[in-house]
Design a protein around this motif. Structure first.
Motif, PDB file in Angstrom:
ATOM      1  N   ASN A 174      42.178  45.192  25.655  1.00 35.43           N
ATOM      2  CA  ASN A 174      41.138  44.926  26.675  1.00 35.43           C
ATOM      3  C   ASN A 174      39.906  44.139  26.789  1.00 35.43           C
ATOM      4  O   ASN A 174      39.313  46.136  25.968  1.00 35.43           O
ATOM      5  CB  ASN A 174      41.403  45.189  28.118  1.00 35.43           C
ATOM      6  CG  ASN A 174      40.824  44.723  29.744  1.00 35.43           C
ATOM      7  OD1 ASN A 174      41.063  43.483  29.627  1.00 35.43           O
ATOM      8  ND2 ASN A 174      39.889  45.370  30.113  1.00 35.43           N
ATOM      9  N   LYS A 179      53.179  37.338  28.954  1.00 32.35           N
ATOM     10  CA  LYS A 179      52.806  36.317  29.514  1.00 32.35           C
ATOM     11  C   LYS A 179      51.045  36.666  28.719  1.00 32.35           C
ATOM     12  O   LYS A 179      50.894  37.028  29.021  1.00 32.35           O
ATOM     13  CB  LYS A 179      52.283  35.311  30.896  1.00 32.35           C
ATOM     14  CG  LYS A 179      53.706  35.109  31.532  1.00 32.35           C
ATOM     15  CD  LYS A 179      53.524  34.715  32.566  1.00 32.35           C
ATOM     16  CE  LYS A 179      53.119  35.355  33.622  1.00 32.35           C
ATOM     17  NZ  LYS A 179      52.411  34.118  35.285  1.00 32.35           N
ATOM     18  N   GLN A 190      48.409  34.123  28.405  1.00 32.34           N
ATOM     19  CA  GLN A 190      48.254  32.618  28.831  1.00 32.34           C
ATOM     20  C   GLN A 190      46.274  32.117  28.217  1.00 32.34           C
ATOM     21  O   GLN A 190      45.347  33.187  28.464  1.00 32.34           O
ATOM     22  CB  GLN A 190      47.754  32.538  30.278  1.00 32.34           C
ATOM     23  CG  GLN A 190      49.241  32.641  31.033  1.00 32.34           C
ATOM     24  CD  GLN A 190      49.515  32.169  32.457  1.00 32.34           C
ATOM     25  OE1 GLN A 190      48.868  33.625  32.804  1.00 32.34           O
ATOM     26  NE2 GLN A 190      49.642  31.514  32.493  1.00 32.34           N
ATOM     27  N   THR A 208      45.018  36.265  28.394  1.00 36.90           N
ATOM     28  CA  THR A 208      45.105  37.095  29.299  1.00 36.90           C
ATOM     29  C   THR A 208      46.552  37.436  28.557  1.00 36.90           C
ATOM     30  O   THR A 208      47.708  36.416  28.858  1.00 36.90           O
ATOM     31  CB  THR A 208      44.784  36.362  30.545  1.00 36.90           C
ATOM     32  OG1 THR A 208      43.883  35.591  31.173  1.00 36.90           O
ATOM     33  CG2 THR A 208      45.482  37.824  31.471  1.00 36.90           C
ATOM     34  N   HIS A 232      49.532  39.381  29.883  1.00 33.43           N
ATOM     35  CA  HIS A 232      50.287  39.777  31.661  1.00 33.43           C
ATOM     36  C   HIS A 232      51.564  40.818  30.766  1.00 33.43           C
ATOM     37  O   HIS A 232      52.363  39.963  30.363  1.00 33.43           O
ATOM     38  CB  HIS A 232      50.462  39.165  32.519  1.00 33.43           C
ATOM     39  CG  HIS A 232      49.440  38.353  33.236  1.00 33.43           C
ATOM     40  ND1 HIS A 232      48.382  38.703  34.059  1.00 33.43           N
ATOM     41  CD2 HIS A 232      48.591  37.621  33.515  1.00 33.43           C
ATOM     42  CE1 HIS A 232      47.577  38.030  34.601  1.00 33.43           C
ATOM     43  NE2 HIS A 232      47.645  37.081  33.858  1.00 33.43           N
ATOM     44  N   THR A 245      55.024  43.213  32.149  1.00 34.64           N
ATOM     45  CA  THR A 245      55.406  44.216  32.862  1.00 34.64           C
ATOM     46  C   THR A 245      56.874  45.073  32.435  1.00 34.64           C
ATOM     47  O   THR A 245      57.810  44.008  31.314  1.00 34.64           O
ATOM     48  CB  THR A 245      56.139  43.674  34.361  1.00 34.64           C
ATOM     49  OG1 THR A 245      55.478  42.615  34.597  1.00 34.64           O
ATOM     50  CG2 THR A 245      56.995  44.439  35.078  1.00 34.64           C
ATOM     51  N   GLN A 257      53.432  48.272  34.993  1.00 31.54           N
ATOM     52  CA  GLN A 257      52.510  46.658  34.594  1.00 31.54           C
ATOM     53  C   GLN A 257      50.923  46.636  33.924  1.00 31.54           C
ATOM     54  O   GLN A 257      49.910  47.707  34.761  1.00 31.54           O
ATOM     55  CB  GLN A 257      51.994  45.785  36.326  1.00 31.54           C
ATOM     56  CG  GLN A 257      53.355  45.319  36.645  1.00 31.54           C
ATOM     57  CD  GLN A 257      53.293  44.448  38.276  1.00 31.54           C
ATOM     58  OE1 GLN A 257      52.533  44.465  38.993  1.00 31.54           O
ATOM     59  NE2 GLN A 257      54.076  43.456  37.880  1.00 31.54           N
ATOM     60  N   THR A 284      47.351  44.002  33.456  1.00 34.34           N
ATOM     61  CA  THR A 284      46.421  42.845  32.371  1.00 34.34           C
ATOM     62  C   THR A 284      45.831  43.433  31.569  1.00 34.34           C
ATOM     63  O   THR A 284      45.043  44.869  31.864  1.00 34.34           O
ATOM     64  CB  THR A 284      46.212  42.710  33.739  1.00 34.34           C
ATOM     65  OG1 THR A 284      47.211  41.936  35.002  1.00 34.34           O
ATOM     66  CG2 THR A 284      45.927  41.188  33.228  1.00 34.34           C
ATOM     67  N   SER A 285      45.120  42.306  30.629  1.00 32.10           N
ATOM     68  CA  SER A 285      43.826  42.785  29.427  1.00 32.10           C
ATOM     69  C   SER A 285      43.912  41.103  29.015  1.00 32.10           C
ATOM     70  O   SER A 285      44.618  40.828  28.752  1.00 32.10           O
ATOM     71  CB  SER A 285      45.134  43.193  27.592  1.00 32.10           C
ATOM     72  OG  SER A 285      44.286  44.053  27.412  1.00 32.10           O
ATOM     73  N   GLN A 286      42.752  41.472  28.818  1.00 33.06           N
ATOM     74  CA  GLN A 286      41.890  40.063  28.156  1.00 33.06           C
ATOM     75  C   GLN A 286      40.989  40.135  27.160  1.00 33.06           C
ATOM     76  O   GLN A 286      40.472  41.626  26.593  1.00 33.06           O
ATOM     77  CB  GLN A 286      41.018  39.307  29.512  1.00 33.06           C
ATOM     78  CG  GLN A 286      41.184  38.788  30.068  1.00 33.06           C
ATOM     79  CD  GLN A 286      40.339  38.719  31.630  1.00 33.06           C
ATOM     80  OE1 GLN A 286      39.111  38.524  31.284  1.00 33.06           O
ATOM     81  NE2 GLN A 286      41.359  36.904  32.030  1.00 33.06           N
TER      82      GLN A 286
END
Length: 414
Positions: free
Chosen positions: A47, A71, A73, A104, A106, A108, A118, A120-122
């Motif tokens: 991240n 995902k 994206q 990004t 996502h 799970t 879960q 989330t990383s950018q």
């Protein structure tokens, strides 16, 4: 760097007595089952990382669990394709990312008890210090002949040629087999194994954004174009018979008398393609400077099929030109009105060999020779739904016959 996250799903607390049982006293239940370890997700790059190379695969892995959803994206919400491993413990992206873009992830996963984790990383891809621009010769909704190659030009030498080829795709309303061919480091052709079927719609997509074409040099755009292959118009000119045969719509349309290059100025052999036309075209040479009507060019050095009103008496009998194919005014006008770029013109029976690169000379090469110009060594099968690379050895035999469906092998030899 790798981001690691273990996030347990929320669950209800177990009921318990407020009193403490006596030592050794039974609680009345059997031995409890230990809770499963939480699924631990890892994402690379981590991240917040910046300047990620667009061609670097993005990976998501899990320990003590299995991946349910991943995902990747971009800012517009479009999904980047990827592949999940057989055991569902690893996912990796399968497409080149765009430059200068924030993405990004996502992800799970679930552990053995079915509890979800879960994360989330950018991250952001690099901004290239140098970019390459690619252009395509074909015009939007233009019409071209059955021999026309797709012609791409790059404004920077390409050394990672395989990566460039893999970023390209072709859609054809009628199925074709073709291949890419590098003519140096900055020009790339796509030629079909045999001529295009007439009345075919062709679309090209070059997903070059993010492709590293040379060390530190990246594409930063996607190139798209659509055009049409028109009616089949094929010319076959014999320098010894002094006639040219014109085939239209796969049928013999006309046989016309011609005069080709006189001895010393012999018109060179080969299967060429019409390049451009003009009415008139100024032609200069030793002792002449003329505005020549109904002129259709097929070599860079200046060979045309054109109106030669001054040699009508020799046409059909004698070669008197400076290398062009002389036609009568009426026949030259007829051919001029039929011709579009990419129509095959074969010159045969000349004592002079054709020169590679003097015109669009892709049809000088046999299919096997042409394949050697590809960095992948693969053929491309294209159809209405897109294209794929295939091993040439898996293709059915080519049954195309010259001159209507393909060029004859060795056509440029003297």
């Amino acid at each position: 760097m790798i981001a690691a996250v273990a996030l347990l799903g929320l669950g209800a607390a177990a009921c318990s007595s407020n009193s403490q049982g006596a030592p050794g006293a039974s609680t009345g239940g059997g031995p409890s089952t230990p809770a499963a370890s939480p699924a631990v997700l890892e994402i690379a790059p981590a991240n917040g990382v910046r300047a990620v190379k667009p061609g670097q695969p993005i990976t998501v892995s899990v320990q003590d669990g299995k991946l349910l959803h991943v995902k990747l994206q971009g800012p517009s919400g479009g999904l980047v394709p990827g592949r999940l491993s057989h055991h569902k413990t690893m996912w990796h992206s399968t497409a080149v990312l765009h430059t200068s873009t924030r993405y990004t992830v996502h992800a799970t996963a679930v552990n053995a008890d079915g509890k979800a984790s879960q994360v989330t990383s950018q991250f952001q891809t690099l901004k290239p210090k140098a970019v390459v621009r690619a252009t395509i010769f074909e015009a939007h909704n233009g019409t071209y002949g059955v021999g026309m190659p797709i012609i791409l030009n790059f404004d920077h030498p390409v050394t990672h040629k395989r990566a460039v080829e893999k970023a390209l795709s072709v859609t054809s309303s009628k199925p074709v087999v073709g291949a890419w061919y590098w003519d140096g480091d900055q020009t790339l052709y796509f030629r079909t194994r045999s001529y295009w079927p007439q009345h075919t719609t062709v679309s090209f997509t070059g997903k070059l954004d993010g492709v590293e074409v040379a060390p530190g040099v990246y594409g930063d755009h996607t190139l798209r174009q659509t055009w049409t292959i028109g009616e089949s118009v094929i010319a076959v000119a014999s320098t010894t018979a002094h006639h040219v045969q014109i085939y239209k719509d796969d049928k013999l349309y006309a046989t016309w008398p011609i005069s080709t290059g006189k001895p010393g100025d012999d018109t060179p052999n080969g299967t060429y393609l019409t390049i451009e036309k003009g009415n008139p075209v100024e032609m200069k040479g030793p002792g002449y400077d003329l505005m020549v009507p109904w002129s259709v060019r097929f070599t860079w050095s200046g060979d045309y099929l054109h109106d030669a009103y001054w040699s009508v008496g020799q046409q059909g009998f004698e070669n008197v030109s400076h290398g062009c194919v002389n036609l009568s005014p009426a026949n030259a006008e007829t051919y001029y009105n039929l011709a579009v770029p990419g129509d095959p013109i074969t010159v045969k029976d000349s004592p002079r060999a054709g020169t590679w690169g003097n015109g669009w000379t892709e049809w000088f090469l046999t299919w096997d020779q042409y394949l050697k110009g590809s960095a992948t060594g693969e053929a491309m099968v294209a159809g209405p739904t897109g294209s794929e690379f295939v091993n040439p050895s898996t293709l059915p035999p080519d049954t195309a016959k010259a001159p209507l469906e393909t060029a004859a092998p060795g056509n440029a030899a003297a």
